[in-house]
Motif scaffolding. Structure first.
Motif, PDB file in Angstrom:
ATOM      1  N   VAL A  62       0.876  -1.170   0.000  1.00  0.00           N
ATOM      2  CA  VAL A  62       0.000   0.000   0.000  1.00  0.00           C
ATOM      3  C   VAL A  62       0.911   1.217   0.000  1.00  0.00           C
ATOM      4  CG1 VAL A  62      -1.747   1.265   1.297  1.00  0.00           C
ATOM      5  CG2 VAL A  62      -1.776  -1.233   1.274  1.00  0.00           C
ATOM      6  N   PRO A  63       0.709   2.132  -0.953  1.00  0.00           N
ATOM      7  CA  PRO A  63       1.559   3.324  -0.977  1.00  0.00           C
ATOM      8  C   PRO A  63       1.380   4.160   0.283  1.00  0.00           C
ATOM      9  CG  PRO A  63      -0.021   3.323  -2.810  1.00  0.00           C
ATOM     10  CD  PRO A  63      -0.280   2.101  -1.990  1.00  0.00           C
ATOM     11  N   ASP A  64       2.240   5.110   0.465  1.00  0.00           N
ATOM     12  CA  ASP A  64       2.270   5.997   1.619  1.00  0.00           C
ATOM     13  C   ASP A  64       0.891   6.595   1.890  1.00  0.00           C
ATOM     14  OD1 ASP A  64       2.920   7.823   3.543  1.00  0.00           O
ATOM     15  OD2 ASP A  64       3.906   9.210   2.180  1.00  0.00           O
ATOM     16  N   ARG A  65       0.202   6.093   2.942  1.00  0.00           N
ATOM     17  CA  ARG A  65      -1.132   6.595   3.283  1.00  0.00           C
ATOM     18  C   ARG A  65      -1.077   7.764   4.254  1.00  0.00           C
ATOM     19  NH1 ARG A  65      -4.535   1.196   4.627  1.00  0.00           N
ATOM     20  NH2 ARG A  65      -2.704   0.678   5.806  1.00  0.00           N
ATOM     21  N   ASP A  66      -0.080   7.771   5.114  1.00  0.00           N
ATOM     22  CA  ASP A  66      -0.020   8.774   6.182  1.00  0.00           C
ATOM     23  C   ASP A  66       0.834   9.977   5.830  1.00  0.00           C
ATOM     24  OD1 ASP A  66      -1.639   7.176   7.784  1.00  0.00           O
ATOM     25  OD2 ASP A  66       0.087   6.014   8.490  1.00  0.00           O
ATOM     26  N   GLY A  67       1.457   9.957   4.654  1.00  0.00           N
ATOM     27  CA  GLY A  67       2.293  11.072   4.253  1.00  0.00           C
ATOM     28  C   GLY A  67       3.644  11.091   4.934  1.00  0.00           C
ATOM     29  N   ASP A  68       4.057   9.955   5.516  1.00  0.00           N
ATOM     30  CA  ASP A  68       5.343   9.910   6.210  1.00  0.00           C
ATOM     31  C   ASP A  68       6.438   9.237   5.374  1.00  0.00           C
ATOM     32  OD1 ASP A  68       4.507   7.304   6.291  1.00  0.00           O
ATOM     33  OD2 ASP A  68       4.454   7.140   8.470  1.00  0.00           O
ATOM     34  N   LYS A  70       6.434   6.226   4.137  1.00  0.00           N
ATOM     35  CA  LYS A  70       6.568   4.782   4.350  1.00  0.00           C
ATOM     36  C   LYS A  70       5.457   4.035   3.624  1.00  0.00           C
ATOM     37  CE  LYS A  70       8.562   5.310   8.946  1.00  0.00           C
ATOM     38  NZ  LYS A  70       8.339   5.102  10.366  1.00  0.00           N
ATOM     39  N   GLU A  71       5.833   2.984   2.931  1.00  0.00           N
ATOM     40  CA  GLU A  71       4.850   2.088   2.328  1.00  0.00           C
ATOM     41  C   GLU A  71       4.544   0.991   3.340  1.00  0.00           C
ATOM     42  OE1 GLU A  71       6.886   0.733  -1.183  1.00  0.00           O
ATOM     43  OE2 GLU A  71       5.984   2.310  -2.389  1.00  0.00           O
TER      44      GLU A  71
END
Length: 180
Positions: A62-68, A70-71
């Protein structure tokens, strides 16, 4: 089921959809007995269901969801070992949808009612009415989030439900928010 990405699931055979068949061994089976179960599974032998089961593993990122930056690697297992019965892409999509339901349940139970708070009503009809009230409030807040996100041209999943509840509660507490 989702499992930890670091769970050791030895590949037995690979499928064209990117998934693979593995063996999930009971954690009480260790050492040489564990290796024996894995080898028996590789050879196509019969497995004792109390000791091990064949599973199909679907891993995706899952691509970076939290904007940090990290995948996240998601690792799912299923007892549906043939990809024709449930393609890996479909299993990932269904898992994601299930997770959306879990988030909605959490929003209802925690953000709206407050953690550990029970329903106030005592009669079945009033309990039903209170539940419908929470469901309607959740629906109205979700619609507000979708509308605001659409107008701002962002994904509604990026708008925090709890923050929206706080904003609406503050606005409702303001006597100037509603005319008499």
């Amino acid at each position: 089921w989702r499992v930890k990405a670091d769970l050791r699931l030895p590949p037995l055979r690979f499928h064209s959809d990117g998934s693979y068949v593995s063996v999930l061994v009971n954690p009480t089976v260790r050492g040489g007995a564990r290796r024996g179960v894995i080898e028996a599974a590789r050879a196509g032998g019969e497995l004792d269901p109390d000791r091990a089961r064949l599973v199909r593993v679907v891993e995706y990122t899952v691509p970076d969801r939290d904007g940090d930056g990290k995948e996240e690697v998601i690792c799912l297992i299923t007892t549906i070992t043939e990809p024709g019965a449930a393609p890996a892409e479909r299993l990932a999509a269904v898992y994601h949808e299930r997770w959306e339901h879990e988030i909605g349940n959490k929003q209802l139970k925690t953000a709206l009612r407050g953690p550990g708070r029970v329903l106030r009503s005592h009669s079945p009809d009033m309990v039903r009415q209170e539940i419908y009230g929470y469901l309607l409030t959740h629906h109205a807040l979700s619609a507000l989030i979708c509308r605001a996100a659409t107008e701002a041209d962002i994904d509604p999943d990026r708008v925090k439900f709890t923050r929206t509840v706080r904003v609406v509660r503050r606005r409702l507490a303001d006597p100037a928010a509603f005319s008499p």
